[in-house]
Enzyme design. Sequence first.
Site, PDB file in Angstrom:
ATOM      1  N   HIS A 128      57.016  57.208  61.651  1.00 17.07           N
ATOM      2  CA  HIS A 128      58.323  56.633  60.692  1.00 17.07           C
ATOM      3  C   HIS A 128      58.103  55.559  59.834  1.00 17.07           C
ATOM      4  O   HIS A 128      58.768  55.335  59.092  1.00 17.07           O
ATOM      5  CB  HIS A 128      59.251  56.230  61.703  1.00 17.07           C
ATOM      6  CG  HIS A 128      59.799  57.098  62.835  1.00 17.07           C
ATOM      7  ND1 HIS A 128      59.300  57.264  64.043  1.00 17.07           N
ATOM      8  CD2 HIS A 128      60.753  58.129  62.762  1.00 17.07           C
ATOM      9  CE1 HIS A 128      59.868  58.304  64.712  1.00 17.07           C
ATOM     10  NE2 HIS A 128      60.774  58.726  64.112  1.00 17.07           N
ATOM     11  N   CYS A 141      55.999  62.000  66.463  1.00 17.32           N
ATOM     12  CA  CYS A 141      56.977  62.813  66.131  1.00 17.32           C
ATOM     13  C   CYS A 141      56.427  63.816  64.978  1.00 17.32           C
ATOM     14  O   CYS A 141      55.302  63.522  64.698  1.00 17.32           O
ATOM     15  CB  CYS A 141      58.405  62.157  65.784  1.00 17.32           C
ATOM     16  SG  CYS A 141      59.870  63.237  65.647  1.00 17.32           S
ATOM     17  N   GLU A 185      73.046  58.400  46.752  1.00 18.19           N
ATOM     18  CA  GLU A 185      72.236  57.743  45.660  1.00 18.19           C
ATOM     19  C   GLU A 185      71.511  56.607  46.400  1.00 18.19           C
ATOM     20  O   GLU A 185      70.484  56.178  45.756  1.00 18.19           O
ATOM     21  CB  GLU A 185      73.486  56.756  44.947  1.00 18.19           C
ATOM     22  CG  GLU A 185      74.127  57.870  43.979  1.00 18.19           C
ATOM     23  CD  GLU A 185      75.439  58.509  44.705  1.00 18.19           C
ATOM     24  OE1 GLU A 185      75.381  58.321  46.030  1.00 18.19           O
ATOM     25  OE2 GLU A 185      76.407  59.015  44.079  1.00 18.19           O
ATOM     26  N   LEU A 186      71.774  56.087  47.580  1.00 17.44           N
ATOM     27  CA  LEU A 186      71.138  54.904  48.051  1.00 17.44           C
ATOM     28  C   LEU A 186      69.914  55.393  48.398  1.00 17.44           C
ATOM     29  O   LEU A 186      68.784  54.647  48.350  1.00 17.44           O
ATOM     30  CB  LEU A 186      71.800  54.328  49.352  1.00 17.44           C
ATOM     31  CG  LEU A 186      71.292  52.999  49.719  1.00 17.44           C
ATOM     32  CD1 LEU A 186      71.184  51.850  48.739  1.00 17.44           C
ATOM     33  CD2 LEU A 186      71.939  52.431  51.217  1.00 17.44           C
TER      34      LEU A 186
END
Length: 751
Positions: A693, A725, A16-17
């Site tokens: 990121h 990445c 949920e977070l």
Amino acid sequence: MNTSVIGYPRIGKDRELKFASEKFFRGEISEAELRDVAKSIRREDLLKQKEAGITYISSNDFSFYDNVLDTAFLFGIVPQRYKDLGLTDLGTYFAMARGYQGDKGNVKALAMKKWFNTNYHYLVPEIDDDTVISLTGSKPVDEFVEAKESGVTTKTAIVGPFTFLKLARFTGTKKIADVSGILTSEYVKLVSALAGKGLELIEFDEPYLVRDLNGEDIELFRNIYSEILANKNGVKVLLQTYFGDIRDIYKDVTSLDFDAIGLDFIEGKKTLELVSGSGFPADKTLFAGIVNGKNIWRNDYKKSLDILKDIGVSDVVVSTSCSLLHVPYTLAGETKLGDEYTKHLAFAEEKLAELKDIAALAGTDYESEEAFRKNQELFSGRVNSEDKEVQAAVAAITEADYVRLPVRSEREKIQKDKLALPKFPTTTIGSFPQTPDVRKNRQEFKKGLKTREEYVEFNKQKIAECIRLQEQIGLDVLVHGEFERNDMVEYFGENLNGYIFTEKAWVQSYGTRNVKPPIIWGDVSRKAPITVEWSKFAQSCTDKPVKGMLTGPVTILNWSFPREDISIKESILQIALAIRDEVLDLEANGIGIIQIDEAALREKLPLRKSDWYSEYLDFTIPAFRLVHSKVKPETQIHTHMCYSEFTDIIPAIDAMDADVITFEASRSDLQILDSLKENNFETEVGPGVYDIHSPRVPSVEEIVSALTKMRAKIDDSKLWVNPDCGLKTRGNEETVKSLTNLVAAAKQIRG
Ligand code: GLN
Ligand code: ZN
């Protein structure tokens, strides 16, 4: 006997977070709505532990992103560039975590690093000469009060000042010694604020103590805690350590005025020896970490009860070995795995029951107890499936299998001739954005709503588009985009014998990113070619070289839940042989460049230097070579590692004997470049030129400037240009812009 949990998962049983945070980032819900979701996750987690009958439950183990960042924020350690954005508190917090790009400015996120030997990542606090350290936040206090209102009296868990300082980055002239006094006094203020609300026990998490410590470290620790312990304000203090033993500082720790000390009996090889050999003070409580906070296997009660006996301390609390943050929530979410599997597994919720069982059995005549007998049945006889052929193949490996010929310098010439790439070749790390349609395609296929043909057709279309896009952008070495993969490890696991899978066993990796590690159940082998069809198709769409994309054996193991009935080394070799089959098949199908990702190579590097080679690198590096040693000289082998934290193991990385390595560098200010130069690093390198990121688009100038710094340390003939990445977590728009700038930057320096 009492029980303790160091920390509980906090992402919500159904993530949920993550979903709420992402909605908040997209502006779809308000801060208040996000806070409500967080509050109900905290409440549910606390009540679970309370219902299970745990004595010492932590509050402040929740985090919107990361606990180290929470701690920095709590003490006002917020670099000016984030303050200048003029955002709300939570906005500033997320700007530090994820970077910010918008109408208020443009800043990168803080550096992110692996949390000790786990796949969790923390944000590196930055302290400069102007940082004013001061208790400005109230999260631990608020969450203690909130827990109490939910009917749960908690201990407050917080990253301790020693670990915090050791992990922080000092960007100015100040050093730890210049700020430790003030930081300590602010922690003292926190204890006093908590005391004011009725806190009885505070838990300082100090995992840094399990690393190699020198005299200076020990003195720092003593100074910090002498001060804190002289100002307890009636609050009892638990010093909590984990991920190893505290051999360098055990005597000091036990001589200080802590009320309780938490030690790890799972990963701490010397913990038992320290306690029984050096003794444990009679006036302190020992929190004994015997329920593994990292694995998913049932606890062997006999072993645990034997440890408790051997400890020989009277005042003992049965504890997890580390925070349960590193394991999934509950087996209750697993509807597909049969009982023959699940009975051998324990996630966070099941571990609570184990803590209770062990505490109840300890000190009794447990041999005859039902709980004990039922548990021991699980450990009588072999449970995991065996494959004699695999075992024989591993036994037949010879020294020659670990060596690729000819030597790299010769291969380099052959490959340069054959591939004829421009100077500073551009490439990506493999995945392209996993947009909703890509996920939907996989999910529908999995659920049987799409035929295999439809599924493949969709992916091929995606691959063709992705190749076209890369050609348009002007990249030199292309990728197929990894649209068939949910995750770089689970995907391979699904295509290997010996693996089992969960439905909902998510574990937090960083911030809103969670992973669902597969479980190695038995001996591993390859069922059939895995990636060949996709790579071959991608290559058929273009004249430019397409990189085959595989995950290496060390990473597959490190990002799975490993077996405990055979050694890690043996498991890795089994996986290496399976991936080797795939490498050779790709080569046979015309793929001339093959990337074997070892994103997580460093993850299980022992925390103590003295163990690095003997307990890890001496078998992981050869295992990587085993995977590619049989390819032709002209086949170019790439590898990729997340994070450039290999400054101190550069010779080992070079000994992987890859032809090219790409890695994260942008968030750590290119510190690694000096070491590459000093060590005469031979492998060609692509240090990431921008941070994937974060959604921020890097400018051409910024990339050129990163490349210019790289060229000062890396020979032009060895330098590659790539992001740091895979792009799977990014959106299409920012990806196209970023890669366009990347290619423009490469062209600029070529010119
Ligand atoms: N090839 C993988 C990707 O691009 C590598 C991911 C990683 O390093 N974590 O997604
Ligand atoms: Zn990576």
